[in-house]
Design a protein around this motif. Structure first.
Motif, mmCIF file in Angstrom:
data_model
loop_
_atom_site.group_PDB
_atom_site.id
_atom_site.type_symbol
_atom_site.label_atom_id
_atom_site.label_comp_id
_atom_site.label_asym_id
_atom_site.label_seq_id
_atom_site.Cartn_x
_atom_site.Cartn_y
_atom_site.Cartn_z
ATOM 1 N N ASN A 198 1.000 -1.171 -0.003
ATOM 2 C CA ASN A 198 0.185 0.211 0.280
ATOM 3 C C ASN A 198 0.504 1.512 -0.428
ATOM 4 O O ASN A 198 1.866 1.854 0.603
ATOM 5 C CB ASN A 198 -0.987 -0.143 0.704
ATOM 6 C CG ASN A 198 -2.060 0.961 0.972
ATOM 7 O OD1 ASN A 198 -2.222 1.895 0.523
ATOM 8 N ND2 ASN A 198 -3.233 0.593 1.811
ATOM 9 N N GLU A 200 -0.001 4.250 -0.343
ATOM 10 C CA GLU A 200 -0.529 5.880 0.771
ATOM 11 C C GLU A 200 -0.798 5.422 2.375
ATOM 12 O O GLU A 200 -0.492 6.400 2.532
ATOM 13 C CB GLU A 200 -2.022 5.728 0.165
ATOM 14 C CG GLU A 200 -2.395 6.271 -1.845
ATOM 15 C CD GLU A 200 -1.583 7.075 -1.522
ATOM 16 O OE1 GLU A 200 -1.977 8.839 -1.061
ATOM 17 O OE2 GLU A 200 -0.391 7.135 -2.396
ATOM 18 N N GLU A 201 -0.450 4.830 2.206
ATOM 19 C CA GLU A 201 -0.940 4.197 4.167
ATOM 20 C C GLU A 201 0.916 3.096 3.590
ATOM 21 O O GLU A 201 1.015 2.881 3.518
ATOM 22 C CB GLU A 201 -1.979 3.262 4.650
ATOM 23 C CG GLU A 201 -3.150 4.619 4.034
ATOM 24 C CD GLU A 201 -4.553 3.538 4.681
ATOM 25 O OE1 GLU A 201 -4.433 2.485 5.285
ATOM 26 O OE2 GLU A 201 -5.446 4.195 4.281
ATOM 27 N N THR A 204 1.358 -3.662 5.484
ATOM 28 C CA THR A 204 0.942 -4.119 6.809
ATOM 29 C C THR A 204 1.828 -5.365 6.522
ATOM 30 O O THR A 204 3.129 -5.244 6.174
ATOM 31 C CB THR A 204 -0.285 -4.766 6.444
ATOM 32 O OG1 THR A 204 -0.125 -5.795 5.736
ATOM 33 C CG2 THR A 204 -1.601 -4.026 6.163
ATOM 34 N N TYR A 225 8.588 2.255 8.711
ATOM 35 C CA TYR A 225 6.890 2.821 8.010
ATOM 36 C C TYR A 225 6.229 3.205 9.302
ATOM 37 O O TYR A 225 5.001 3.743 9.048
ATOM 38 C CB TYR A 225 6.484 1.419 7.233
ATOM 39 C CG TYR A 225 6.689 1.716 5.749
ATOM 40 C CD1 TYR A 225 5.821 2.516 5.034
ATOM 41 C CD2 TYR A 225 7.865 0.891 5.629
ATOM 42 C CE1 TYR A 225 6.372 2.241 3.697
ATOM 43 C CE2 TYR A 225 8.020 1.055 4.125
ATOM 44 C CZ TYR A 225 7.505 1.558 3.112
ATOM 45 O OH TYR A 225 7.901 1.716 1.820
ATOM 46 N N ALA A 227 4.576 5.874 11.592
ATOM 47 C CA ALA A 227 4.186 7.116 11.895
ATOM 48 C C ALA A 227 3.801 7.297 12.728
ATOM 49 O O ALA A 227 4.140 8.819 12.855
ATOM 50 C CB ALA A 227 2.563 7.229 11.366
#
Length: 626
Positions: A198, A200-201, A204, A225, A227
């Motif tokens: 992903n 945009e985010e 996982t 990754y 945030a």
């Protein structure tokens, strides 16, 4: 079976959210398109872009073959304007100039390729009577900043409405599919195509669990990754910005994020801002392009407001075609809209006829542009003074015959790097400024696939391959525009876009570009075709893909001189605004002006348009027009 044995910007980490959403989001139109590639350039396959036969005389000019006086046979032609270069900047220059002087203004556009559009190159395939489109260069209407009034106005005049994107994109076509990463066994622990990356985010934990990485690398990448991770504590936002501007993204990953080698390898094969590698891309630019590692820290930065996004099936070649439709209406035979231009057939025999005010002359390389009269003379509205001489010949060197035409103005809408060799009267300081950039080599390959079942089975419609021959593989964006539907059912053919950025990490950025250019020019189509087939087989073979059966055609768009060079805080000194090489390089010289993306130091279509408008204003001023 129909079988043809035929012998594209910052992406993924540096891509805008608009582009990515579009690419992650169906039948090709039946069109009365010509079927003879010998007379219809968009249908030509094999090596395209800057193809063999389009640049040999340019290299001869670079190597000093045209030093001294250049003789030529006069055509007897006199124009208000001659434009050198038929890309979007050159075509925009012609249209702006025509609008200023009126419909009777005599304009000649010269280009060394067999098609117009420059980097905005259209690729067509015909299969069982249907047209399939792809883009061989400039992909989209898109920038990390809003379009200027000039650029917006031109798009409006051409009938292009980017806000229609939300209505034409077919988001359901690729439902359940997304982005994936192909890990190769040479750099990771196994060959594996892992879906679920992903952009945009943060990916996982399941994605990293499936990735063939050692435990330390998986742990480090999960943290990168995250945030909530601040890799640069104890600094002010301003201090972080200055520190990030002064280090490469690779330094950030190793020194601050503490990534082990295998985790760094996940990033070191792909391009970032303007396709810089992590060893030359400033960490601040990587952050601005969406690279991971910065979400947990506050960094001082300028506001970022992106332009509207729109992607034609043939990229911005549709914009070039709309410009030609305005300049030489008989080429398309009828007024064109953003819907109709997609499947419209161009009649190339109408490009260069003596009975029309605007002529576009292809397959001609300009070797000399010089003043032969008093360029300082201000003329009246009759426009009877033609003080600039333009000499041109066949670009492949097959014919030594040179021809000359004269004009009141000349706009050089070609690459900055060639201008010093064809316009020797320019001041030496300006020549050096024009030679400063090293354009970014790019290769955009369009592949017509028999179907996209393997992609559906893998659950991906885009693939990042950190160490692949091509770094990015993208199925065509599903959209319906006018009579054209780009992606049909899974068992129907589809076009695939493959992007290669042949840089050489470990060297200074400009050297990487030069080395990539040399490699590109030295590589045969047969080698490129072999690498293309091998990579697709290796990536999708386990999902039922057979390159011998499932590849119908290949067009390789080779751009050794690709994207315009942009400045960065690692590879370039800090120039005062007025002393930036592109600013010095674009200065008008008598009746000669310069317009191209290079003169705006940014590889975007709107920059090419803005620079065209500036060059036209300079040209008109040189003639005494207010």
């Amino acid at each position: 079976m129909t079988k043809f044995d035929i012998t594209r910007r910052d992406f993924v980490h540096g891509v805008s959210g608009a582009t990515l959403a579009a690419l992650l989001s169906g039948k090709p139109a039946t069109a009365a398109a010509p079927s003879d590639a010998s007379t219809y350039p968009p249908l030509r396959t094999g090596l395209r872009g800057q193809y063999p036969g389009s640049f040999e005389i340019a290299h001869a000019a670079r190597d000093g073959h045209f030093n001294g006086p250049v003789s030529a046979k006069s055509t007897g032609e006199h124009y208000d304007l001659i434009v050198v270069g038929g890309g979007i900047s050159g075509l925009s220059s012609a249209l702006f100039y025509q609008k200023a002087l009126g419909p009777k203004a005599r304009i000649l556009v010269l280009d060394n390729h067999d098609d117009f559009g420059g980097h905005a190159k259209r690729n067509e395939f015909l299969h069982k009577g249907r047209m399939y489109l792809s883009y061989g260069g400039t992909m989209s209407i898109e920038t990390p900043f809003p379009y200027s009034f000039t650029a917006k106005s031109l798009l409006t005049e051409l009938g292009v409405t980017p806000s229609r994107w939300k209505d034409v994109v077919q988001r359901k076509t690729f439902a359940g599919m997304g982005s994936g990463v192909f890990f190769d066994r040479e750099h990771f622990t196994a060959d594996s195509l892992v879906p679920g990356f992903n952009h945009e985010e943060a990916p996982t934990a399941a994605f990293w669990d499936a990735a063939p990485l050692d435990f330390a690398s998986k742990t480090a990448l999960l943290r990168l990754y995250d945030a909530n991770t601040n890799f640069m504590p104890g600094m002010t936002p301003h201090e972080r910005r200055k520190r990030l501007e002064a280090m490469s993204y690779e330094t950030f990953l190793r020194k601050y994020a503490k990534l082990p080698d295998q985790a760094v390898s996940f990033f070191d094969g792909v391009g970032y801002r303007n396709n810089m590698r992590i060893d030359t891309c400033p960490a601040f630019m990587a952050m601005r392009g969406g690279a991971p590692g910065f979400a947990g820290m506050e960094v001082e930065q300028d506001p970022l407001e992106e332009a509207d996004f729109f992607h034609f099936p043939d990229g911005n070649a549709s914009i070039a075609r709309l410009l030609v439709a305005r300049l030489v209406p008989k080429v398309f035979g009828a007024p064109q809209t953003m819907d109709s231009i997609v499947t419209a057939t161009a009649d190339y025999s109408h490009l260069d006829r003596p009975d029309q005010p605007v002529r576009i002359r292809l397959k001609q390389m300009v070797v000399r542009v010089e003043h032969v009269g008093d360029a300082s003379v201000v003329e009246n509205a009759s426009g009877s003074i033609h003080p600039v001489r333009v000499v041109y010949q066949k670009p492949d060197g097959s014919d030594d015959q040179r021809y000359e035409a004269k004009a009141a103005n000349v706009i050089l809408a070609c690459f900055n790097n060639i201008i010093p060799y064809i316009a020797p009267q320019l001041p030496e300081s300006q020549k050096q400024a024009l030679k400063y950039p090293s354009k970014v080599p790019m290769m955009y390959t369009s592949v017509l696939l028999r179907n996209w079942r393997a992609w559906k089975s893998a659950g991906v419609n885009t693939v990042m391959a950190p160490h692949g021959y091509y770094q990015h593989l993208l199925l065509d964006t599903p959209l319906q525009l006018g009579d054209y539907e780009s992606v049909g059912a899974v068992d129907e053919p589809a076009t695939l876009h493959m992007l290669r950025n042949p840089n050489f990490p470990g060297h200074p950025r400009k050297d990487q570009n030069r080395m990539g250019r040399q490699e590109m020019l030295a590589t045969s189509f047969e080698t490129i075709e072999s690498e293309t087939r091998a990579q697709l087989q290796r990536t999708f073979g386990s999902y039922g893909f057979d390159e011998k059966q499932d590849i119908l055609a290949i067009t390789v768009n080779r751009w050794p001189h690709g994207y315009a060079y942009t400045y960065d805080t690692l590879g370039d000194p800090t120039f005062p605004d007025a002393e930036q090489p592109h600013v010095i390089g674009r200065k008008p010289f008598g009746r000669i002006a310069i317009a191209n993306a290079d003169s705006g130091a940014a590889a975007f279509t709107n920059i090419a348009i803005d620079e065209a408008e500036r060059a036209v204003q300079e040209s008109l001023a040189s003639r005494g027009y207010d």
